[in-house]
Write a protein that holds these residues in place. Structure first.
Motif, PDB file in Angstrom:
ATOM      1  N   ALA A 128      39.916  31.732  42.306  1.00  0.00           N
ATOM      2  CA  ALA A 128      39.304  32.888  41.647  1.00  0.00           C
ATOM      3  C   ALA A 128      38.629  33.789  42.679  1.00  0.00           C
ATOM      4  O   ALA A 128      38.006  33.308  43.631  1.00  0.00           O
ATOM      5  N   ALA A 129      38.756  35.098  42.478  1.00  0.00           N
ATOM      6  CA  ALA A 129      38.096  36.078  43.347  1.00  0.00           C
ATOM      7  C   ALA A 129      37.844  37.344  42.542  1.00  0.00           C
ATOM      8  O   ALA A 129      38.483  37.585  41.516  1.00  0.00           O
ATOM      9  N   GLN A 130      36.901  38.149  43.017  1.00  0.00           N
ATOM     10  CA  GLN A 130      36.636  39.415  42.331  1.00  0.00           C
ATOM     11  C   GLN A 130      37.761  40.399  42.606  1.00  0.00           C
ATOM     12  O   GLN A 130      38.269  40.508  43.734  1.00  0.00           O
ATOM     13  N   VAL A 131      38.152  41.115  41.575  1.00  0.00           N
ATOM     14  CA  VAL A 131      39.270  42.048  41.675  1.00  0.00           C
ATOM     15  C   VAL A 131      38.979  43.129  42.722  1.00  0.00           C
ATOM     16  O   VAL A 131      37.847  43.594  42.871  1.00  0.00           O
ATOM     17  N   GLY A 132      40.025  43.512  43.465  1.00  0.00           N
ATOM     18  CA  GLY A 132      39.895  44.604  44.406  1.00  0.00           C
ATOM     19  C   GLY A 132      39.118  44.282  45.657  1.00  0.00           C
ATOM     20  O   GLY A 132      38.674  45.194  46.347  1.00  0.00           O
ATOM     21  N   SER A 137      42.702  39.894  48.207  1.00  0.00           N
ATOM     22  CA  SER A 137      43.896  40.187  49.004  1.00  0.00           C
ATOM     23  C   SER A 137      44.263  39.009  49.894  1.00  0.00           C
ATOM     24  O   SER A 137      45.447  38.668  50.043  1.00  0.00           O
ATOM     25  N   HIS A 138      43.257  38.370  50.477  1.00  0.00           N
ATOM     26  CA  HIS A 138      43.507  37.221  51.348  1.00  0.00           C
ATOM     27  C   HIS A 138      44.129  36.067  50.567  1.00  0.00           C
ATOM     28  O   HIS A 138      45.089  35.437  51.035  1.00  0.00           O
ATOM     29  N   VAL A 139      43.606  35.792  49.385  1.00  0.00           N
ATOM     30  CA  VAL A 139      44.160  34.711  48.566  1.00  0.00           C
ATOM     31  C   VAL A 139      45.604  35.020  48.190  1.00  0.00           C
ATOM     32  O   VAL A 139      46.485  34.147  48.267  1.00  0.00           O
ATOM     33  N   ALA A 140      45.861  36.271  47.809  1.00  0.00           N
ATOM     34  CA  ALA A 140      47.216  36.653  47.413  1.00  0.00           C
ATOM     35  C   ALA A 140      48.213  36.457  48.540  1.00  0.00           C
ATOM     36  O   ALA A 140      49.376  36.103  48.306  1.00  0.00           O
ATOM     37  N   GLU A 141      47.755  36.666  49.770  1.00  0.00           N
ATOM     38  CA  GLU A 141      48.640  36.519  50.930  1.00  0.00           C
ATOM     39  C   GLU A 141      48.723  35.082  51.428  1.00  0.00           C
ATOM     40  O   GLU A 141      49.591  34.765  52.243  1.00  0.00           O
ATOM     41  N   SER A 142      47.847  34.215  50.932  1.00  0.00           N
ATOM     42  CA  SER A 142      47.773  32.846  51.448  1.00  0.00           C
ATOM     43  C   SER A 142      48.790  31.903  50.828  1.00  0.00           C
ATOM     44  O   SER A 142      49.027  30.818  51.357  1.00  0.00           O
ATOM     45  N   GLY A 143      49.350  32.266  49.705  1.00  0.00           N
ATOM     46  CA  GLY A 143      50.264  31.373  49.005  1.00  0.00           C
ATOM     47  C   GLY A 143      49.636  30.666  47.835  1.00  0.00           C
ATOM     48  O   GLY A 143      50.335  30.109  46.980  1.00  0.00           O
ATOM     49  N   ALA A 144      48.296  30.679  47.757  1.00  0.00           N
ATOM     50  CA  ALA A 144      47.609  30.104  46.605  1.00  0.00           C
ATOM     51  C   ALA A 144      47.791  31.031  45.402  1.00  0.00           C
ATOM     52  O   ALA A 144      48.169  32.199  45.541  1.00  0.00           O
ATOM     53  N   THR A 145      47.517  30.513  44.214  1.00  0.00           N
ATOM     54  CA  THR A 145      47.590  31.321  43.003  1.00  0.00           C
ATOM     55  C   THR A 145      46.267  32.041  42.800  1.00  0.00           C
ATOM     56  O   THR A 145      45.210  31.412  42.750  1.00  0.00           O
ATOM     57  N   LEU A 146      46.321  33.365  42.699  1.00  0.00           N
ATOM     58  CA  LEU A 146      45.118  34.184  42.576  1.00  0.00           C
ATOM     59  C   LEU A 146      44.813  34.491  41.122  1.00  0.00           C
ATOM     60  O   LEU A 146      45.684  34.925  40.376  1.00  0.00           O
ATOM     61  N   LEU A 147      43.537  34.264  40.722  1.00  0.00           N
ATOM     62  CA  LEU A 147      43.020  34.738  39.453  1.00  0.00           C
ATOM     63  C   LEU A 147      41.922  35.743  39.763  1.00  0.00           C
ATOM     64  O   LEU A 147      40.950  35.408  40.440  1.00  0.00           O
ATOM     65  N   GLU A 148      42.056  36.993  39.285  1.00  0.00           N
ATOM     66  CA  GLU A 148      41.074  38.025  39.583  1.00  0.00           C
ATOM     67  C   GLU A 148      40.159  38.271  38.390  1.00  0.00           C
ATOM     68  O   GLU A 148      40.603  38.237  37.235  1.00  0.00           O
ATOM     69  N   PHE A 149      38.889  38.542  38.697  1.00  0.00           N
ATOM     70  CA  PHE A 149      37.888  38.777  37.661  1.00  0.00           C
ATOM     71  C   PHE A 149      37.082  40.021  38.010  1.00  0.00           C
ATOM     72  O   PHE A 149      36.947  40.384  39.175  1.00  0.00           O
ATOM     73  N   ALA A 150      36.524  40.653  36.990  1.00  0.00           N
ATOM     74  CA  ALA A 150      35.815  41.915  37.177  1.00  0.00           C
ATOM     75  C   ALA A 150      34.555  41.753  38.009  1.00  0.00           C
ATOM     76  O   ALA A 150      34.158  42.672  38.735  1.00  0.00           O
ATOM     77  N   THR A 151      33.894  40.601  37.922  1.00  0.00           N
ATOM     78  CA  THR A 151      32.649  40.378  38.653  1.00  0.00           C
ATOM     79  C   THR A 151      32.726  39.054  39.412  1.00  0.00           C
ATOM     80  O   THR A 151      33.481  38.151  39.031  1.00  0.00           O
ATOM     81  N   PRO A 152      31.917  38.904  40.462  1.00  0.00           N
ATOM     82  CA  PRO A 152      31.904  37.634  41.191  1.00  0.00           C
ATOM     83  C   PRO A 152      31.361  36.489  40.349  1.00  0.00           C
ATOM     84  O   PRO A 152      31.796  35.342  40.499  1.00  0.00           O
ATOM     85  N   ASP A 153      30.425  36.774  39.458  1.00  0.00           N
ATOM     86  CA  ASP A 153      29.890  35.719  38.589  1.00  0.00           C
ATOM     87  C   ASP A 153      30.978  35.167  37.670  1.00  0.00           C
ATOM     88  O   ASP A 153      31.011  33.962  37.393  1.00  0.00           O
ATOM     89  N   GLU A 154      31.876  36.046  37.202  1.00  0.00           N
ATOM     90  CA  GLU A 154      32.972  35.576  36.366  1.00  0.00           C
ATOM     91  C   GLU A 154      33.937  34.709  37.159  1.00  0.00           C
ATOM     92  O   GLU A 154      34.523  33.756  36.620  1.00  0.00           O
ATOM     93  N   ALA A 155      34.113  35.013  38.451  1.00  0.00           N
ATOM     94  CA  ALA A 155      34.968  34.190  39.297  1.00  0.00           C
ATOM     95  C   ALA A 155      34.381  32.792  39.470  1.00  0.00           C
ATOM     96  O   ALA A 155      35.101  31.786  39.423  1.00  0.00           O
ATOM     97  N   VAL A 156      33.074  32.710  39.642  1.00  0.00           N
ATOM     98  CA  VAL A 156      32.410  31.413  39.734  1.00  0.00           C
ATOM     99  C   VAL A 156      32.531  30.658  38.416  1.00  0.00           C
ATOM    100  O   VAL A 156      32.821  29.453  38.382  1.00  0.00           O
ATOM    101  N   ALA A 157      32.341  31.371  37.309  1.00  0.00           N
ATOM    102  CA  ALA A 157      32.428  30.742  35.985  1.00  0.00           C
ATOM    103  C   ALA A 157      33.822  30.166  35.740  1.00  0.00           C
ATOM    104  O   ALA A 157      33.964  29.153  35.044  1.00  0.00           O
ATOM    105  N   ALA A 158      34.852  30.792  36.314  1.00  0.00           N
ATOM    106  CA  ALA A 158      36.217  30.294  36.137  1.00  0.00           C
ATOM    107  C   ALA A 158      36.384  28.912  36.749  1.00  0.00           C
ATOM    108  O   ALA A 158      37.167  28.085  36.237  1.00  0.00           O
TER     109      ALA A 158
END
Length: 241
Positions: A128-132, A137-158
């Protein structure tokens, strides 16, 4: 730190002439401590606020603070809703295609992974990472599966609710989350250095304002003010100029 990559079509939305106004409006998110947040008095606070106020004073500018959602921060700059972005935004080549930046006001800081499952394999993880952000971008390029969230707190909650195996963000944002989790969260893998440090974003047309801000930042580096502020907000190990 956090970054937004937008289509070059936004260049058509430029709105220049910031210095023709009586007030320079400083745009920030207000939701990314310790860089920027809203304090108990309802005011913008954090490292970005301290730096922005010092820059405005040094440059002889009258400034006011404006908050907006992260995913609309560059469009709002381009459409003239405020005149600068000072929001923990890293300088990147992608962003330079759309807006301009001052010199950096904080050297590059580490990004890090935090997880509730220490045995997680980052190569196959859902992260999980904050969108934009440059982290997304780093996660998307790493080969891992990226889940994007509007806020960093939502990424932690995921991660807490099992949607993601790990969260990737600025380490300084994650430190209190890991340290105050009573062992629930732990670090995963090595720290990662991303971006060119934090810069103040401006419309490409605002060359006079950029020159004033750069001159002020140079003075604040030379007199040690930025180093002192960095230590106050990020501790004795904060990167220094």
């Amino acid at each position: 730190m956090k970054q937004l990559i937008l289509s070059s079509a936004l260049l058509a939305l430029t709105a220049g002439g910031a210095l023709a106004q009586d007030v320079v409006r400083m745009g920030t998110e207000g939701a990314y401590p310790p860089y920027n947040f809203i304090n108990d008095a309802g005011e913008v606070d954090g490292y970005d606020r301290d730096v922005g106020d010092a820059v405005c004073e040094k440059a002889g500018l009258t400034c006011e603070w404006v908050t907006t959602d992260w995913d609309s921060i560059i469009p709002n700059l381009q459409s003239g809703n405020f005149d600068t972005i000072i929001a923990g935004m890293s300088i990147t080549d992608e962003r330079r295609e759309v807006i301009d930046f001052t010199q950096n006001y904080l050297p590059p800081l580490a990004s890090a992974y935090a997880t509730m499952e220490p045995d997680t394999d980052l190569d196959s993880a859902v992260v999980a990472a904050q969108v934009g952000t440059i982290q997304a971008s780093h996660v998307a390029e790493s080969g891992a599966t990226l889940l994007e969230f509007a806020t960093p707190d939502e990424a932690v909650a995921a991660v807490r609710n099992g949607e993601a195996d790990a969260v990737f963000a600025d380490k300084d944002f994650l430190v209190p989350i890991v340290e105050e989790s009573n062992g629930e969260f732990s670090w995963l893998g090595e720290d990662v250095a991303l971006g060119g440090g934090l810069g103040i974003g401006l419309r490409k047309s605002d060359t006079e304002l950029k020159a004033k801000l750069d001159e002020a930042l140079t003075a604040l580096k030379e007199d040690g003010t930025l180093n002192t502020m960095a230590k106050e907000w990020f501790g004795e190990t904060a990167p220094q100029f």
